[in-house]
Motif scaffolding. Structure first.
Motif, PDB file in Angstrom:
ATOM      1  N   ASN B  75       0.793  -1.189  -0.087  1.00 53.28           N
ATOM      2  CA  ASN B  75      -0.003   0.076   0.079  1.00 53.28           C
ATOM      3  C   ASN B  75       0.803   1.174  -0.076  1.00 53.28           C
ATOM      4  O   ASN B  75       2.037   1.059   0.463  1.00 53.28           O
ATOM      5  CB  ASN B  75      -1.165  -0.056   1.183  1.00 53.28           C
ATOM      6  CG  ASN B  75      -1.709  -1.226   1.192  1.00 53.28           C
ATOM      7  OD1 ASN B  75      -1.896  -1.615   0.338  1.00 53.28           O
ATOM      8  ND2 ASN B  75      -1.956  -1.728   2.526  1.00 53.28           N
ATOM      9  N   LEU B  76       0.443   2.424  -0.399  1.00 52.25           N
ATOM     10  CA  LEU B  76       1.060   3.506  -0.620  1.00 52.25           C
ATOM     11  C   LEU B  76       0.119   4.866   0.137  1.00 52.25           C
ATOM     12  O   LEU B  76      -0.963   4.878  -0.297  1.00 52.25           O
ATOM     13  CB  LEU B  76       1.160   4.057  -2.039  1.00 52.25           C
ATOM     14  CG  LEU B  76       2.190   5.400  -2.095  1.00 52.25           C
ATOM     15  CD1 LEU B  76       3.508   4.767  -1.571  1.00 52.25           C
ATOM     16  CD2 LEU B  76       2.196   5.560  -3.722  1.00 52.25           C
ATOM     17  N   HIS B  77       0.770   5.393   1.121  1.00 51.01           N
ATOM     18  CA  HIS B  77       0.144   6.449   1.980  1.00 51.01           C
ATOM     19  C   HIS B  77       0.674   7.667   1.484  1.00 51.01           C
ATOM     20  O   HIS B  77       2.123   7.616   1.781  1.00 51.01           O
ATOM     21  CB  HIS B  77       0.148   6.114   3.203  1.00 51.01           C
ATOM     22  CG  HIS B  77      -0.721   7.066   4.167  1.00 51.01           C
ATOM     23  ND1 HIS B  77      -2.181   6.963   4.032  1.00 51.01           N
ATOM     24  CD2 HIS B  77      -0.543   8.081   4.865  1.00 51.01           C
ATOM     25  CE1 HIS B  77      -2.671   7.760   4.895  1.00 51.01           C
ATOM     26  NE2 HIS B  77      -1.858   8.842   5.536  1.00 51.01           N
ATOM     27  N   ILE B  78      -0.003   8.778   1.314  1.00 50.85           N
ATOM     28  CA  ILE B  78       0.661  10.035   0.992  1.00 50.85           C
ATOM     29  C   ILE B  78      -0.020  11.135   2.075  1.00 50.85           C
ATOM     30  O   ILE B  78      -1.483  11.148   2.029  1.00 50.85           O
ATOM     31  CB  ILE B  78       0.246  10.115  -0.585  1.00 50.85           C
ATOM     32  CG1 ILE B  78       0.591   9.142  -1.647  1.00 50.85           C
ATOM     33  CG2 ILE B  78       1.211  11.515  -0.789  1.00 50.85           C
ATOM     34  CD1 ILE B  78      -0.069   9.488  -2.893  1.00 50.85           C
ATOM     35  N   ASN B  79       0.666  11.745   2.602  1.00 52.97           N
ATOM     36  CA  ASN B  79       0.422  12.752   3.731  1.00 52.97           C
ATOM     37  C   ASN B  79       0.498  14.189   2.842  1.00 52.97           C
ATOM     38  O   ASN B  79       1.286  14.436   1.897  1.00 52.97           O
ATOM     39  CB  ASN B  79       1.202  12.682   4.807  1.00 52.97           C
ATOM     40  CG  ASN B  79       0.975  11.654   5.688  1.00 52.97           C
ATOM     41  OD1 ASN B  79      -0.051  11.095   5.652  1.00 52.97           O
ATOM     42  ND2 ASN B  79       2.093  11.138   6.295  1.00 52.97           N
ATOM     43  N   SER B  80      -0.240  15.126   3.129  1.00 54.90           N
ATOM     44  CA  SER B  80      -0.357  16.558   3.085  1.00 54.90           C
ATOM     45  C   SER B  80      -0.013  16.585   1.346  1.00 54.90           C
ATOM     46  O   SER B  80       0.829  17.236   0.958  1.00 54.90           O
ATOM     47  CB  SER B  80       1.100  17.098   3.520  1.00 54.90           C
ATOM     48  OG  SER B  80       0.969  17.020   5.013  1.00 54.90           O
ATOM     49  N   LEU B  81      -1.081  16.083   0.660  1.00 53.75           N
ATOM     50  CA  LEU B  81      -0.939  15.992  -0.638  1.00 53.75           C
ATOM     51  C   LEU B  81      -0.724  17.457  -1.622  1.00 53.75           C
ATOM     52  O   LEU B  81      -1.462  18.437  -1.103  1.00 53.75           O
ATOM     53  CB  LEU B  81      -2.090  15.337  -1.203  1.00 53.75           C
ATOM     54  CG  LEU B  81      -2.159  13.850  -1.247  1.00 53.75           C
ATOM     55  CD1 LEU B  81      -3.437  13.414  -1.308  1.00 53.75           C
ATOM     56  CD2 LEU B  81      -1.330  13.348  -2.420  1.00 53.75           C
ATOM     57  N   GLU B  82       0.163  17.403  -2.310  1.00 53.65           N
ATOM     58  CA  GLU B  82       0.500  18.542  -3.225  1.00 53.65           C
ATOM     59  C   GLU B  82       0.013  18.504  -4.634  1.00 53.65           C
ATOM     60  O   GLU B  82      -0.043  17.363  -5.055  1.00 53.65           O
ATOM     61  CB  GLU B  82       1.793  19.061  -2.920  1.00 53.65           C
ATOM     62  CG  GLU B  82       2.500  18.985  -1.426  1.00 53.65           C
ATOM     63  CD  GLU B  82       3.960  19.286  -1.695  1.00 53.65           C
ATOM     64  OE1 GLU B  82       4.558  19.343  -2.806  1.00 53.65           O
ATOM     65  OE2 GLU B  82       4.397  19.395  -0.442  1.00 53.65           O
ATOM     66  N   LEU B  83      -0.052  19.488  -5.334  1.00 53.81           N
ATOM     67  CA  LEU B  83      -0.477  19.691  -6.635  1.00 53.81           C
ATOM     68  C   LEU B  83       0.176  18.761  -7.560  1.00 53.81           C
ATOM     69  O   LEU B  83      -0.023  18.011  -8.477  1.00 53.81           O
ATOM     70  CB  LEU B  83      -0.431  20.880  -7.216  1.00 53.81           C
ATOM     71  CG  LEU B  83      -1.573  21.950  -6.760  1.00 53.81           C
ATOM     72  CD1 LEU B  83      -1.398  23.323  -7.227  1.00 53.81           C
ATOM     73  CD2 LEU B  83      -2.813  21.633  -6.966  1.00 53.81           C
ATOM     74  N   GLY B  84       1.658  18.824  -7.080  1.00 52.14           N
ATOM     75  CA  GLY B  84       2.564  18.178  -8.158  1.00 52.14           C
ATOM     76  C   GLY B  84       2.497  16.591  -7.626  1.00 52.14           C
ATOM     77  O   GLY B  84       3.108  15.762  -8.578  1.00 52.14           O
TER      78      GLY B  84
END
Lengths: 110, 114
Positions: B75-84
């Motif tokens: 699994n892949l968790h992404i925090n504080s997503l950004e436009l990039g």
């Protein structure tokens, strides 16, 4: 820093024609050179692969040519068909991870 | 039976949110990967796990954290997503590390950050 350089970025070929995609690398630790095919909205899929001790490998209408001394390899698609329209990626691996070229979008016109 | 599956297929979220993408393979493979494909279709490896152990961690912001609860899942968790971070994320697997040339890719998750 891209370890595998691929050209052209895109090409258009008539049905029945030959598509040729070229790739070059510098890292002599690479020991396996696969090509992947990706259709729109899908994940890449392995098409054909070659080891550097072989100069040519053919599977159906797809042929890889490999020039170890020049550190170049190419994919030839013979008798191109509309169903071959896709993005093709060359890649190279030293055995534990793949480095991909930038991709070539092939369009086959009927 | 889908060999490598990912959920969700599409993910639209706002900047600053946290999101997860799940991947499962039923091929019995030992090695799994996460890739990012940008708008120019360039495929870049992010992480690789072999038998639940991290073996490749490319220069990825530490906002991205992979987790492998077992060999079949990554699994892949992404925090504080950004436009990039907007891209298509692909999960892949191979029999083992030495067979990295032959990877089986999932259908991808298109992440759009607004």
């Amino acid at each position: 820093q891209q370890q595998v350089k691929q050209s052209p970025q895109s090409l258009i070929v008539q049905k029945g024609g030959i598509s040729i995609i070229n790739c070059a690398y510098e890292n002599t630790a690479f020991d396996y050179f696969p090509w992947y095919q990706q259709f729109p909205g899908k994940g890449p899929a392995l098409l054909i692969a070659i080891r550097p001790d072989v100069s040519e490998k053919k599977e159906g209408r797809f042929t890889i040519s490999f020039n170890k001394s020049a550190k170049q390899f190419s994919l030839h698609i013979m008798d191109s068909q509309p169903g071959d329209s896709a993005t093709y990626f060359c890649a190279a691996t030293p055995g534990y991870k793949l480095s991909f070229g930038a991709g070539t979008t092939v369009t086959v016109r009927a | 039976d889908t060999a490598v599956s990912q959920t969700p297929k599409y993910l639209v979220t706002q900047m600053g949110n946290d999101k997860s993408i799940k991947c499962e393979q039923n091929l019995g493979h030992d090695t799994m990967y996460w890739y990012k494909q940008d708008s120019k279709k360039f495929l870049k490896i992010m992480f690789s796990y072999n038998n639940k152990e991290l073996i490749i961690n490319e220069t990825v912001p530490n906002r991205f954290s992979p987790k492998s609860p077992d060999k079949a899942h990554l699994n892949l968790h992404i925090n504080s997503l950004e436009l990039g971070d907007s891209a298509v994320y692909f999960c892949a697997s191979s029999q083992d590390v030495e067979d990295s040339y032959e990877q089986y890719f999932g259908p991808g998750t298109r992440l759009t950050v607004t």
